[in-house]
Write an enzyme that holds these catalytic residues in place. Structure first.
Site, short mmCIF file in Angstrom:
data_model
loop_
_atom_site.label_atom_id
_atom_site.label_comp_id
_atom_site.label_asym_id
_atom_site.label_seq_id
_atom_site.Cartn_x
_atom_site.Cartn_y
_atom_site.Cartn_z
N THR A 113 0.85 -1.19 0.00
CA THR A 113 0.00 0.00 0.00
C THR A 113 0.89 1.24 0.00
OG1 THR A 113 -0.19 0.13 2.43
CG2 THR A 113 -1.80 -1.24 1.25
N GLY A 163 2.27 2.49 -2.66
CA GLY A 163 3.44 2.07 -3.45
C GLY A 163 3.82 2.99 -4.59
N ILE A 207 9.18 4.90 0.15
CA ILE A 207 9.49 3.54 0.60
C ILE A 207 8.67 2.51 -0.16
CG2 ILE A 207 9.34 1.96 2.56
CD1 ILE A 207 9.98 4.40 4.37
N SER A 211 7.20 3.74 12.78
CA SER A 211 8.16 4.85 12.85
C SER A 211 8.79 4.91 14.22
CB SER A 211 7.45 6.18 12.57
OG SER A 211 8.33 7.28 12.77
N TYR A 228 0.74 11.93 15.47
CA TYR A 228 1.45 11.02 14.57
C TYR A 228 2.11 9.90 15.36
CZ TYR A 228 4.82 9.34 11.10
OH TYR A 228 5.56 8.56 10.26
#
Length: 251
Positions: free
Chosen positions: A12, A14, A18, A135, A148
């Site tokens: 996903t 894409g 990354i 992250s 976030y």
């Protein structure tokens, strides 16, 4: 060496960063690759460049997720790996954070990811691999990243439960937690070029290897976790940050 022959993977988000680098690597290793994104033009361009299948899909919409699953099932049947990479990064100071800011990040980064995997699970083969892109922001305490950070921490916590629940199907569930990566996301932070350069310099000084990661380096880790080379790894968060979390205070 091609390690993904007869392997079908969904990545996903894409169409850039990354996700794009991972799709390129998986394709080079022989996989059937599917990418998603919200922007029609970006998906068309990326899928053509990469030679992969692209679907326009908004992760924040459950209806769009249903349509995506139906399309994958119709065209490919089943999946062998899922890289849940799509997400948004927006930053606001705690005292100024709005309800809209909170809802946007939680709807896309948490709710969307949760239901994407839930709805894809019936077509994920036993012995498959699920990879979440999280992250180091979940733990380093960077200012202005409360929502976030919370969204990524939620996924890390969820991944451990899913690793337990999906183990009877021999489905492995892991997280990749990158530090700063040279991707277009940093161009979307609302900073001018001088502010962005200063921000990048500050972060680089905190990283032991004194640089940002390249998207291709994250893709190599995703490739490992999607393959049988990592067959005894599940329920794990793999930090790939050049040593940032050894010196975590960012201010």
């Amino acid at each position: 060496m091609n390690t993904f022959q007869q392997h079908t993977s969904l990545i996903t988000g894409g169409n850039s960063g990354i996700g794009y680098a991972t799709a390129k690597l998986f394709k080079a290793k022989g996989a059937n690759v599917i990418i998603t994104g919200r922007n029609t033009d970006a998906i068309a361009k990326a899928s053509t460049e990469l030679g992969v299948t692209g679907y326009v899909s908004d992760q924040a919409s459950l209806q769009a997720i249903d349509a995506l699953v139906a399309s994958i099932k119709s065209e490919f049947g089943t999946l062998d790996s899922i890289f849940l990479n799509a997400g948004v990064a927006e930053f606001q100071a705690f005292e100024q954070a709005s309800e809209s800011h909170f809802d946007t990040l939680m709807d896309i980064n948490v709710k969307g990811v949760f239901f994407t995997l839930q709805k894809l699970l019936p077509i994920l083969n036993e012995g498959g691999s699920v990879i979440f892109n999280t992250s180091v922001n979940a733990s380093v305490g960077m200012p202005n990243s409360a929502v976030y950070s919370a969204s990524k921490a939620a996924i890390i916590g969820m991944s451990r439960i899913l690793a337990t629940e999906l183990a009877p199907k021999n489905i492995r569930v892991n997280c990749i937690s990158p530090g700063p990566v040279e991707t277009p996301v940093y161009e979307k932070l609302g900073m001018n070029s001088e502010e962005l350069n200063g921000f990048s310099k500050l972060l680089s000084e905190k990283i032991l290897l004194k640089r940002f990661a390249q998207a291709e380096e994250i893709a190599q880790l995703a490739s490992f976790l999607a393959s049988s080379d990592s067959s005894f790894i599940t329920g794990t968060e793999v930090i790939i940050d050049g040593g940032l979390t050894v010196n975590p205070v960012i201010n």
